[in-house]
Design a protein around this motif. Structure first.
Motif, PDB file in Angstrom:
ATOM      1  N   UNK A 157       0.825  -1.203   0.000  1.00 13.13           N
ATOM      2  CA  UNK A 157       0.000   0.000   0.000  1.00 13.13           C
ATOM      3  C   UNK A 157       0.866   1.263   0.000  1.00 13.13           C
ATOM      4  N   UNK A 158       1.998   1.209   0.710  1.00 13.80           N
ATOM      5  CA  UNK A 158       2.908   2.358   0.729  1.00 13.80           C
ATOM      6  C   UNK A 158       3.441   2.639  -0.667  1.00 13.80           C
ATOM      7  N   UNK A 159       3.798   1.576  -1.377  1.00 13.01           N
ATOM      8  CA  UNK A 159       4.298   1.752  -2.748  1.00 13.01           C
ATOM      9  C   UNK A 159       3.196   2.247  -3.677  1.00 13.01           C
ATOM     10  N   UNK A 160       1.986   1.704  -3.511  1.00 11.69           N
ATOM     11  CA  UNK A 160       0.855   2.161  -4.333  1.00 11.69           C
ATOM     12  C   UNK A 160       0.579   3.642  -4.107  1.00 11.69           C
ATOM     13  N   UNK A 161       0.546   4.051  -2.858  1.00 14.27           N
ATOM     14  CA  UNK A 161       0.274   5.450  -2.537  1.00 14.27           C
ATOM     15  C   UNK A 161       1.396   6.354  -3.041  1.00 14.27           C
ATOM     16  N   UNK A 162       2.633   5.910  -2.904  1.00 14.91           N
ATOM     17  CA  UNK A 162       3.756   6.709  -3.404  1.00 14.91           C
ATOM     18  C   UNK A 162       3.701   6.847  -4.916  1.00 14.91           C
ATOM     19  N   UNK A 163       3.370   5.774  -5.588  1.00 13.95           N
ATOM     20  CA  UNK A 163       3.255   5.818  -7.044  1.00 13.95           C
ATOM     21  C   UNK A 163       2.122   6.746  -7.474  1.00 13.95           C
ATOM     22  N   UNK A 164       0.981   6.648  -6.823  1.00 14.05           N
ATOM     23  CA  UNK A 164      -0.151   7.533  -7.151  1.00 14.05           C
ATOM     24  C   UNK A 164       0.206   8.984  -6.872  1.00 14.05           C
ATOM     25  N   UNK A 165       0.879   9.230  -5.775  1.00 16.95           N
ATOM     26  CA  UNK A 165       1.290  10.593  -5.439  1.00 16.95           C
ATOM     27  C   UNK A 165       2.263  11.137  -6.491  1.00 16.95           C
ATOM     28  N   UNK A 166       3.201  10.308  -6.935  1.00 21.99           N
ATOM     29  CA  UNK A 166       4.144  10.737  -7.979  1.00 21.99           C
ATOM     30  C   UNK A 166       3.435  10.978  -9.309  1.00 21.99           C
ATOM     31  N   UNK A 167       2.472  10.119  -9.644  1.00 22.11           N
ATOM     32  CA  UNK A 167       1.706  10.330 -10.881  1.00 22.11           C
ATOM     33  C   UNK A 167       0.925  11.634 -10.823  1.00 22.11           C
ATOM     34  N   UNK A 168       0.350  11.936  -9.657  1.00 24.48           N
ATOM     35  CA  UNK A 168      -0.395  13.188  -9.491  1.00 24.48           C
ATOM     36  C   UNK A 168       0.538  14.387  -9.637  1.00 24.48           C
ATOM     37  N   UNK A 169       1.705  14.291  -9.033  1.00 22.09           N
ATOM     38  CA  UNK A 169       2.682  15.383  -9.137  1.00 22.09           C
ATOM     39  C   UNK A 169       3.104  15.591 -10.604  1.00 22.09           C
TER      40      UNK A 169
END
Length: 147
Positions: free
Chosen positions: A61-73
């Protein structure tokens, strides 16, 4: 430059200045999410609420959230670039006699093309932001339940 047209670079500078200061200076993105991982504890902040979960137990979940956050950025940065590129065409559309390509493209076609680009990119951008937000919200809801 005609003094009547000085409002165009002024409006452009104001809008882009605000967007750039917010994005670069304050690390703004449309999703109110932040996280840090220290000492095997994952601290999540979402919409002003903060909680901690074990990073070791919830690494996926940490990796998923980090990936989503990076995609949003990345999407937000792309939006800033496109706003910067399209805004002058929109502003010059308000001055029929000073618009770019006025000798080659009729005014109606210029307006249609400019608005078409703005609408198509707006649809793409908004749907991308919504998809990323939904993905992140799903992960955040899961973490909220297990914390």
């Amino acid at each position: 430059m005609n003094k009547k047209l000085l409002w165009i670079p002024a409006v452009y500078a104001l809008i882009m200045g605000i967007l750039l200061v917010a994005t670069i200076g304050f690390s703004y993105t449309p999703i109110p999410y932040d996280h840090t991982i220290e000492d095997n504890t994952w601290t999540v902040t979402y919409k002003g609420e903060t909680w901690e979960v074990s990073a070791e137990e919830h690494v996926n979940q940490a990796l998923q959230a980090s990936l989503a956050n990076n995609r949003e950025h990345d999407q937000w940065n792309q939006d800033i670039v496109l706003i910067g590129a399209l805004l002058p065409f929109v502003l010059f559309a308000l001055h029929k006699e000073h618009r770019p390509f006025r000798n080659k493209v009729p005014y109606g076609a210029y307006i249609g093309f400019t608005l078409g680009l703005v609408v198509l990119y707006g649809i793409f951008s908004i749907s991308t932001h919504m998809d990323i937000h939904a993905e992140l919200k799903e992960t955040i809801d899961y973490l909220w339940e297990v914390s």
